[in-house]
Write an enzyme that holds these catalytic residues in place. Structure first.
Site, PDB file in Angstrom:
ATOM      1  N   HIS A  42       0.816  -1.219   0.000  1.00 61.10           N
ATOM      2  CA  HIS A  42       0.000   0.000   0.000  1.00 61.10           C
ATOM      3  C   HIS A  42       0.852   1.272   0.000  1.00 61.10           C
ATOM      4  O   HIS A  42       0.321   2.348   0.254  1.00 61.10           O
ATOM      5  CB  HIS A  42      -0.942  -0.001   1.208  1.00 61.10           C
ATOM      6  CG  HIS A  42      -0.226  -0.008   2.528  1.00 61.10           C
ATOM      7  ND1 HIS A  42       0.391  -1.125   3.025  1.00 61.10           N
ATOM      8  CD2 HIS A  42      -0.032   0.967   3.459  1.00 61.10           C
ATOM      9  CE1 HIS A  42       0.931  -0.843   4.194  1.00 61.10           C
ATOM     10  NE2 HIS A  42       0.689   0.421   4.478  1.00 61.10           N
ATOM     11  N   TYR A  43       2.141   1.177  -0.308  1.00 60.88           N
ATOM     12  CA  TYR A  43       2.986   2.369  -0.386  1.00 60.88           C
ATOM     13  C   TYR A  43       2.936   2.942  -1.803  1.00 60.88           C
ATOM     14  O   TYR A  43       3.956   3.059  -2.487  1.00 60.88           O
ATOM     15  CB  TYR A  43       4.438   2.036  -0.042  1.00 60.88           C
ATOM     16  CG  TYR A  43       4.730   1.718   1.396  1.00 60.88           C
ATOM     17  CD1 TYR A  43       3.721   1.638   2.359  1.00 60.88           C
ATOM     18  CD2 TYR A  43       6.031   1.473   1.815  1.00 60.88           C
ATOM     19  CE1 TYR A  43       4.006   1.329   3.678  1.00 60.88           C
ATOM     20  CE2 TYR A  43       6.326   1.163   3.138  1.00 60.88           C
ATOM     21  CZ  TYR A  43       5.319   1.090   4.058  1.00 60.88           C
ATOM     22  OH  TYR A  43       5.620   0.770   5.361  1.00 60.88           O
ATOM     23  N   GLY A  44       1.765   3.290  -2.261  1.00 55.25           N
ATOM     24  CA  GLY A  44       1.639   3.844  -3.598  1.00 55.25           C
ATOM     25  C   GLY A  44       2.204   2.886  -4.640  1.00 55.25           C
ATOM     26  O   GLY A  44       1.922   1.685  -4.619  1.00 55.25           O
ATOM     27  N   ALA A  46       5.312   1.978  -4.963  1.00 50.11           N
ATOM     28  CA  ALA A  46       6.657   1.576  -4.536  1.00 50.11           C
ATOM     29  C   ALA A  46       7.065   0.225  -5.105  1.00 50.11           C
ATOM     30  O   ALA A  46       8.211   0.042  -5.546  1.00 50.11           O
ATOM     31  CB  ALA A  46       6.740   1.561  -3.014  1.00 50.11           C
TER      32      ALA A  46
END
Length: 465
Positions: A42-44, A46
């Site tokens: 969920h880090y964009g 990444a």
């Protein structure tokens, strides 16, 4: 030292990153020797960025990611789908380290996820299985159950010493390593904030700063932070390095810590030259004493590792869980009747065979049946009486929550143990969970039905009491 990619999600609040440019910034880190990158599903973007970088470099980077599933039940198929999605983004055949986050322990579905992940590890889709934001009790439970976790990623800094006690003891005993994030407290433990006025919530620009200012408030406030910053600065000047180097080395030197995660804003500030100095920095006994005294003057961050995501005060960027989850389903199925009763079942085979419920609510009273460390057909906690006790109390808590109650509503517990020698670890585990609640309690030695069970507990609660 690991390069953290949480900031990718923060940067993308302004719009999507150019993947190729961000991958080039990652490549510059790897060229300098920082070849290990930490990210999450969920880090964009990444994982996509990391996949491009890894493809360019031919696999000489280590890509660590996380799976943070929505609360509630998951099947082997949904777990596989999540892992394969990350593999596709990372352009990899296997994930170097897959780290799992559980939102709450009273819902046993987190164990189903871990068992499914272990199967995927045995299949070869995951090289190593880790955890993130687990507290000491549940890390110990996981390991005693036989799940082969090698690491736990937790917040740890000169501002946050929660990992120094029980967490370190569990890690040393089991040979598990800690990966420390928040080491620089979102940059608040650096020169930029020494002597600066409190910016207040409105004066901060990044999610990371917003999050760790809440840690500062929990530790005593901005004025209390300044002596700690001054102590870090004094040690930094002594060694002609940055405050960031000192703050990171202080954590890296702690027992059981395998690595510190330093965040990078790809394409804007990777701090490569400064981070390289960390390798040669050595703190002496005087340095450690200066830092320990300054850290000790701050208030302890409440709770255990990871509690900031499970109970108030929520030390997150938003101050709650609104950026993370939409809500929490009932830990156990609820049934109505006969009459005005409401019942919760935990799905063990004995409930059907013997005709009972895990818990029954009548009016504001909830009675919880004798509960063992059973989940499906598995025994949780292995042969460790404390680990079994904690899982039993998790089940009791889940049953209470399913019927509208909570652990704090319990006014009576009864504990049964087959081996008198186990009384103390069982009692101490009960004390950890009920020490602030103080229900009436009886502990007796008694034979238990079933193989491997070291403890059985029943409880009574009055909602709102």
């Amino acid at each position: 030292m690991l390069t953290g990619l949480w900031q990718v999600a923060d940067l993308e609040r302004e719009g999507p990153l150019e993947v190729a440019d961000a991958a080039a910034a990652m490549d510059a880190c790897a060229e300098a020797g920082f070849t290990t990158f930490d990210m999450a599903d969920h880090y964009g973007s990444a994982e996509e960025i990391a996949g491009v970088c890894a493809a360019r470099r031919g696999g000489d980077v280590q890509l660590l990611t996380k799976w943070t599933p929505e609360p509630g039940p998951h099947t082997s198929a949904t777990v596989r789908e999540a892992v394969e999605r990350s593999l596709e983004r990372l352009r990899a055949d296997a994930i170097d380290l897959l780290q799992f986050h559980a939102w709450r322990y009273a819902d046993p579905s987190w164990l189903d996820c871990l068992f499914a992940l272990q199967e995927l590890k045995e299949e070869g889709l995951i090289r190593h299985l880790g955890l993130t934001n687990f507290d000491a009790v549940h890390l110990d439970m996981v390991l005693n159950t036989g799940i082969k976790a090698v690491s736990n990623q937790i917040c740890c800094s000169l501002l946050d010493g929660r990992a120094s006690g029980a967490m370190t003891e569990v890690c040393v005993r089991h040979g598990v390593q800690l990966l420390a994030y928040g080491t620089l407290a979102g940059g608040l433990l650096t020169e930029a904030w020494l002597g600066a006025d409190d910016p207040g919530p409105e004066g901060l620009q990044t999610w990371s700063e917003m999050k760790y200012r809440r840690f500062v408030e929990a530790a005593g406030g901005w004025e209390r932070l300044q002596p700690l910053l001054a102590a870090i600065r004094a040690v930094a000047e002594k060694h002609a390095v940055s405050m960031a180097n000192v703050a990171a080395r202080a954590v890296l030197d702690r027992p059981a810590v395998a690595g510190v995660i330093i965040g990078a804003r790809l394409g804007r500030s990777e701090h490569i030259a400064d981070n390289l100095r960390l390798a040669s920095l050595r703190l002496d006994a005087e340095d450690r004493e200066v830092l320990a005294v300054a850290s000790g003057a701050m208030d302890p961050i409440p709770g255990d590792c990871g509690d900031e995501y499970r109970r108030p005060p929520y030390l997150t960027a938003a101050g709650d869980l609104s950026h993370h989850v939409g809500g929490f389903p009932s830990p156990y199925p609820v049934h109505h009747g006969p009459g005005s009763r409401t019942r919760a079942g935990s799905g063990t085979v004995w409930e059907e065979v013997a005709g009972f419920s895990r818990a029954v609510r009548t009016g504001d009273h909830i009675a919880v049946s004798g509960t063992t460390a059973t989940h499906g057909d598995r025994l949780i906690g292995g042969a460790d009486p404390a680990a079994q006790t904690h899982f039993v109390i998790d089940k009791i808590e889940g049953a209470l929550e399913a019927l509208g109650g909570k652990l704090e509503d319990v006014y009576r517990t009864r504990i049964f143990i087959p081996k008198l020698a186990d009384w103390e670890p069982v009692a101490r585990a009960h004390g950890q969970r009920f020490g602030a609640i103080r229900p009436a309690n009886t502990l007796v030695q008694a034979g238990l039905i079933g193989s491997g069970y070291l403890v059985e507990i029943e409880a009574e609660a009055r909602v709102g009491s």
